[in-house]
Design a protein around this motif. Structure first.
Motif, mmCIF file in Angstrom:
data_model
loop_
_atom_site.group_PDB
_atom_site.id
_atom_site.type_symbol
_atom_site.label_atom_id
_atom_site.label_comp_id
_atom_site.label_asym_id
_atom_site.label_seq_id
_atom_site.Cartn_x
_atom_site.Cartn_y
_atom_site.Cartn_z
ATOM 1 N N LYS A 1 0.831 -1.205 0.000
ATOM 2 C CA LYS A 1 0.000 0.000 0.000
ATOM 3 C C LYS A 1 0.867 1.259 0.000
ATOM 4 N N VAL A 2 1.930 1.260 0.798
ATOM 5 C CA VAL A 2 2.843 2.406 0.831
ATOM 6 C C VAL A 2 3.518 2.584 -0.528
ATOM 7 N N LYS A 3 3.966 1.483 -1.104
ATOM 8 C CA LYS A 3 4.603 1.547 -2.429
ATOM 9 C C LYS A 3 3.637 2.125 -3.458
ATOM 10 N N ARG A 4 2.373 1.696 -3.424
ATOM 11 C CA ARG A 4 1.375 2.207 -4.368
ATOM 12 C C ARG A 4 1.136 3.700 -4.157
ATOM 13 N N PHE A 5 1.091 4.115 -2.894
ATOM 14 C CA PHE A 5 0.912 5.535 -2.583
ATOM 15 C C PHE A 5 2.046 6.384 -3.160
ATOM 16 N N LEU A 6 3.282 5.921 -3.022
ATOM 17 C CA LEU A 6 4.430 6.671 -3.538
ATOM 18 C C LEU A 6 4.418 6.714 -5.066
ATOM 19 N N VAL A 7 4.105 5.579 -5.684
ATOM 20 C CA VAL A 7 4.052 5.534 -7.145
ATOM 21 C C VAL A 7 2.951 6.452 -7.664
ATOM 22 N N GLU A 8 1.787 6.442 -7.037
ATOM 23 C CA GLU A 8 0.669 7.280 -7.480
ATOM 24 C C GLU A 8 0.994 8.762 -7.336
#
Length: 287
Positions: A247-254
């Protein structure tokens, strides 16, 4: 919080980083280092463009004609001063991590203000919490930087994150806005749209601590919301930690993708990074 001696050493390290460059050409304002739209008396060569009949033939590049058989003008333009805004997240979520997000944010924000003032741009500096607070506006020359430093070093992060505070802390005209934050609980796309209105260039500097990237080991965690004080106890086995990391990785990518979609700059600034290297990346993006 960096002390005065540490900050002075940091400023000595970043003096060699070069200039912050905008992509756009500027009109109005005072003399600076950024390409303007019009020819001027203080001329700087920026490239070539095709010759249009009726233009001053003295500006034809005859060496280029000898090589290509086509007429080109040497494109000179005046150099203008830019408006630069630095917006630092001062909410309670920035008071977290080891190394701390606030310490990194203060170093980077003051470093950007210092570099912009040294290159003769005008600088406005804001702290964003529930609302924006202007610590200096439209400052010129290096002398205001030291007063700004004294003000910033007295501050501690507190309160809640509010998108309207960030959006209200930008520039009124064209120029460049740096926003330094973890961007937690912010609608990044809407923020970029508001800050980028009127042709402004926007750069997001995302500051994240290692504890946010990798949660501590344990079956149960007591989570305290930094801005509201709300306490939540969660069962946190290995499977849950894996979902959290994704979830954190997705937040940073987004966050990065929102910048790319809108032509904004994005700078990744984990608190474990060397702030000098982070600033080098920020400075190089406009060149």
């Amino acid at each position: 919080m960096p002390g005065p001696a540490e900050l002075e050493g940091f400023l000595r390290e970043i003096r060699h980083l070069g200039n912050i460059r905008l992509r756009q050409r500027l009109t109005g304002a005072g003399e600076g280092i950024h390409p303007g739209l019009r020819p001027g008396s203080s001329l700087d060569f920026h490239g070539h463009r095709p010759y249009i009949p009726g233009e001053d033939p003295r500006r034809i590049d005859w060496k280029a004609y000898a090589r290509t058989g086509s007429l080109f003008l040497k494109d000179f333009s005046e150099e203008r001063q830019a408006q630069v805004a630095v917006v630092l997240d001062g909410s309670a979520s920035m008071d977290f991590g080891r190394p701390g997000k606030w310490e990194m944010g203060v170093k980077l924000a003051l470093g950007l203000a210092y570099l912009a003032l040294r290159q003769r741009d005008r600088v406005s500096f804001f702290i964003a919490r529930g609302q924006s607070e202007a610590l200096t506006e439209n400052a010129a020359g290096i002398e205001p930087f030291y007063q700004l430093t004294r003000l910033v070093l007295r501050l501690r992060p507190s309160g809640v994150t509010a998108g309207r505070a960030f959006a209200g802390a930008g520039l009124r005209g064209a120029g460049l806005v740096f926003v330094l934050s973890d961007f937690l609980d912010l609608e990044v796309g809407a923020l970029l749209d508001r800050l980028g209105a009127g042709g402004r260039e926007v750069a997001l500097v995302q500051i994240i601590s290692p504890q946010e990237l990798e949660p501590p080991v344990g079956e149960e965690l007591k989570l305290v919301h930094a801005e509201t004080g709300r306490v939540t106890r969660v069962h946190f086995p290995a499977e849950a930690r894996s979902r959290y990391r994704e979830k954190v990785k997705r937040f940073l990518v987004e966050t990065r993708e929102e910048c790319l979609r809108r032509g904004a700059w994005y700078v990744w600034a984990p608190t474990t990074a060397d702030p000098v290297l982070v600033l080098r990346q920020a400075v190089a993006m406009g060149g």
